[in-house]
Scaffold this motif. Structure first.
Motif, PDB file in Angstrom:
ATOM      1  N   ASP A   1       8.942   1.965   1.069  1.00 39.78           N
ATOM      2  CA  ASP A   1       7.505   1.783   0.893  1.00 39.78           C
ATOM      3  C   ASP A   1       6.974   2.835  -0.081  1.00 39.78           C
ATOM      4  N   THR A   2       6.484   2.377  -1.208  1.00 40.14           N
ATOM      5  CA  THR A   2       5.980   3.282  -2.240  1.00 40.14           C
ATOM      6  C   THR A   2       4.469   3.160  -2.405  1.00 40.14           C
ATOM      7  N   LYS A   3       3.801   2.641  -1.383  1.00 44.89           N
ATOM      8  CA  LYS A   3       2.363   2.416  -1.482  1.00 44.89           C
ATOM      9  C   LYS A   3       1.602   3.710  -1.749  1.00 44.89           C
ATOM     10  N   GLY A   4       1.969   4.805  -1.086  1.00 48.95           N
ATOM     11  CA  GLY A   4       1.307   6.090  -1.306  1.00 48.95           C
ATOM     12  C   GLY A   4       1.497   6.588  -2.725  1.00 48.95           C
ATOM     13  N   LEU A   5       2.720   6.451  -3.241  1.00 50.89           N
ATOM     14  CA  LEU A   5       3.006   6.850  -4.613  1.00 50.89           C
ATOM     15  C   LEU A   5       2.229   5.996  -5.603  1.00 50.89           C
ATOM     16  N   ASP A   6       2.070   4.728  -5.285  1.00 51.47           N
ATOM     17  CA  ASP A   6       1.279   3.839  -6.148  1.00 51.47           C
ATOM     18  C   ASP A   6      -0.167   4.314  -6.240  1.00 51.47           C
ATOM     19  N   TYR A   7      -0.751   4.730  -5.117  1.00 44.50           N
ATOM     20  CA  TYR A   7      -2.134   5.206  -5.118  1.00 44.50           C
ATOM     21  C   TYR A   7      -2.275   6.528  -5.860  1.00 44.50           C
TER      22      TYR A   7
END
Length: 72
Positions: free
Chosen positions: A2-8
């Motif tokens: 899960d790279t959602k935090g990195l995306d943000y």
């Protein structure tokens, strides 16, 4: 993975970079250089590099967006 935090984080850095480029284009004012001691200071160069890396990372978001639209 899960790279959602990195995306943000990448998106926030890209927005900061876009605002800085807008200030340069409209007012000839470099906010990063003004805050951190000029374009030649090591901290400004690190900030510019991190924003550039975030921009390169954002290229991977195109695949995620098209993949999500395709699966919907």
């Amino acid at each position: 993975m899960d790279t959602k935090g990195l995306d943000y984080v990448a998106l926030a850095l890209i927005i900061i970079g876009a605002i800085n480029w807008g200030l340069i284009g409209f007012f000839q004012f470099d906010l990063v250089a003004a805050l951190f001691g000029g374009m030649a200071s090591w901290i400004s160069r690190i900030i510019y590099a991190v924003i550039g890396i975030a921009g390169l990372y954002s290229l991977t978001l195109f695949g995620k967006v098209s993949q999500n639209n395709y699966n919907s």
